[in-house]
Enzyme design. Structure first.
Site, PDB file in Angstrom:
ATOM      1  N   HIS A 120       0.849  -1.201   0.000  1.00 20.00           N
ATOM      2  CA  HIS A 120       0.000   0.000   0.000  1.00 20.00           C
ATOM      3  C   HIS A 120       0.879   1.243   0.000  1.00 20.00           C
ATOM      4  O   HIS A 120       1.950   1.237   0.578  1.00 20.00           O
ATOM      5  CB  HIS A 120      -0.890  -0.032   1.254  1.00 20.00           C
ATOM      6  N   ASP A 175     -11.417   2.070  -0.959  1.00 23.27           N
ATOM      7  CA  ASP A 175     -10.588   3.017  -0.215  1.00 23.27           C
ATOM      8  C   ASP A 175     -11.368   3.815   0.837  1.00 23.27           C
ATOM      9  O   ASP A 175     -11.088   5.001   1.066  1.00 23.27           O
ATOM     10  CB  ASP A 175      -9.850   3.957  -1.174  1.00 23.27           C
TER      11      ASP A 175
END
Lengths: 357, 357
Positions: free
Chosen positions: B194, B320
């Protein structure tokens, strides 16, 4: 440019019609004087830029490939013409190879830029049907650079300006550089924003992994540079400014949607003093003020993606001689399933229009 | 994650069939304890990382948006479920938000990772049909991280590992971190690589222009990180290792052809000691070991491009939350002209297979 592909050109049978000229718009050249200066400045320890030391420390070394590259890059005559003929290239727009004079001290850089431009004019004059040129500048002195842009356009007949990304780690969004944009816009002459190695402030994680060059670092620096130019408001101040970018836009077309989305948030929240409202979305400038070349990206999926998202009439051909030149790449690109009109625009028409050839 | 979109979720009429679950795989969470620790460490001046100070200096500030974000991110219960319901999200795979514990000193980071994992398990246990989790680790101590990966997998029932890019400016291609890869591969559990803000060694040209976050800097750091992992030979040593990357691959698919081309040159010329021969081309690992999520990129042209060049079965859905969550984005993505089978794979099947849900 690449990390040093010096493929020899094997003539390729071109199996397509040629009712258009193939104009290659990102083609590197350097006078021997500049390479000698690089060599002496490196030897004297006067240039500490780590990217330059990585790049030209390699090309000025004693490998076969390095000497082949330097031999080709200083030549703008019969050998280059022969390579063009073998690949079916009609015209090269020549520009001073990265980092040009931008890595030098200001007082050395300015006369070197002038000399390079005068020398380039000699080659263009010797082969006016095969070569055009871009004006090299020393952004270290923005007023001098603007003046040289005017001289290159008015006196030398050059068709645009070459700027090899950052100058001593500084980017063109800094307003002190804006006389350069003002000169280019007023003459309607494009600026080719060409890669160089990442600036000293960001190169470490790239160079320690051997990724500072054409494989990744060039694009990282140049993509950031272009985005900084956009978000700083350059194109609101200079709405008719034209910038040409290689490598299909250094990935900004890939990020087009996301950049718009995040830019709008940053404007709304006023999180950063550097991010101010713009008249248009970032993507609008990418479709109005920027043109894209295929240098180093002779790959149909990316070519088609970029043409789709920024407009077919904004993407044109580049070959990146003598770093990455391969006759087969020209043939492969010419074999993509575009219409004859689209091919003519890609290889010839868009370049003629943007560079006023 | 983004720079702080905290869109409220307006229910959207979903005009499509739902014979598949929508599994969102990059969904951020943090225990209040971690945010308190961030706050106290920032106040004490113990964390100097400029990216962290930019990112969490903002989110721990007193704007309405910052407090809305922190309120949502610490919650993994009814409010989150309601947001999911409003957008048609069936499952969130929760992971410790960037930079997790990776910005902390080692001795603080290790117990914090363990505590975060134990707390996350409580939320997953409370809503087993709606939440799954990834194991947070402290790469500062690679053996401890490997052990925590095993504990997360075997004892906590987590479905993969979250690593928020660099750790104190160090990247996972450094062999000292390879016990992490060894543990993940041996358990056949994926690592989600990430983004976080660029490391201190490269952030300056980004942050000074307000571009260090989701608009550009996140991708710059994470794309470089992934490329370093590939070129270092990680996937030759761990051929069954699975890495999941957001934002449609942080632009590496865009560069796929060029990376192969330039890597081959760098290998052949032996210019860099860090670039060694690999068993396969870089693009082969991008098609064998990497999976891609749509986080932050709900945009059909890029989605289709990436699906074309790395394979449709490698691209899956992410939302997200709570950084960038918008019910309309889900509806827009679901409206792309893919076949029912392709949609099922994108929203459900690929995630089930990769994360062993």
């Amino acid at each position: 440019m690449t990390d040093g592909q010096t493929t020899s050109v094997t003539p390729v049978t071109l199996s397509f019609s040629t009712d258009y000229r193939r104009i290659a718009v990102e083609e590197a050249w350097a006078p021997k004087q500049l390479l000698d200066l690089y060599r002496s400045e490196l030897a004297a320890g006067n240039i500490t830029d780590p990217g330059f030391r990585s790049l030209w420390g390699y090309y000025l070394g004693d490998t076969e490939r390095a000497s082949s590259l330097t031999e080709r890059i200083v030549e703008a005559g019969p050998s280059r013409i022969a390579a063009m003929d073998a690949a079916g290239i009609d015209v090269q727009i020549l520009s001073l190879t990265a980092p040009g004079v931008q890595v030098l001290a200001k007082d050395i850089a300015k006369p070197m830029a002038e000399d390079a431009n005068d020398l380039l004019k000699q080659s263009v004059d010797a082969y006016p049907d095969r070569f055009s040129g871009l004006t090299a500048v020393a952004p270290q002195d923005p007023e001098h650079a603007a003046q040289e842009i005017r001289r290159g356009h008015d006196k030398l007949g050059f068709k645009g300006v070459i700027i090899n990304s950052h100058t001593h780690g500084e980017y063109l969004d800094d307003k002190k550089f804006w006389p350069i944009f003002e000169a280019a816009e007023s003459l309607d002459t494009p600026i080719y924003l060409h890669p160089t190695t990442p600036s000293a402030q960001m190169i470490q994680p790239y160079v320690e992994a051997g990724l500072d060059g054409a494989i990744f670092g060039f694009a990282a620096d140049t993509g950031l540079h272009l985005l900084r130019i956009i978000t700083s408001g350059v194109f609101d101040r200079f709405p008719n400014l034209k910038i040409v970018v290689g490598h299909l836009g250094e990935a900004l077309p890939y990020w087009l949607w996301r950049i718009d989305f995040m830019h709008a948030i940053a404007v709304r929240t006023q999180r950063y003093s550097a991010i101010k409202p713009l008249e248009l979305r970032p993507s609008d400038y990418l479709k109005r003020n920027i043109w894209y070349t295929s240098s180093g990206m002779p790959w149909a999926p990316a070519l088609n993606f970029v043409r789709d998202v920024v407009g077919k009439d904004r993407v044109m051909f580049a070959w990146d001689y003598p770093y990455q030149y391969d006759a087969q790449e020209v043939a492969d690109t010419d074999a993509i399933a575009w219409s004859p009109e689209e091919k003519k625009a890609f290889f010839e028409g868009t370049a003629e229009r943007v560079f006023h050839l």
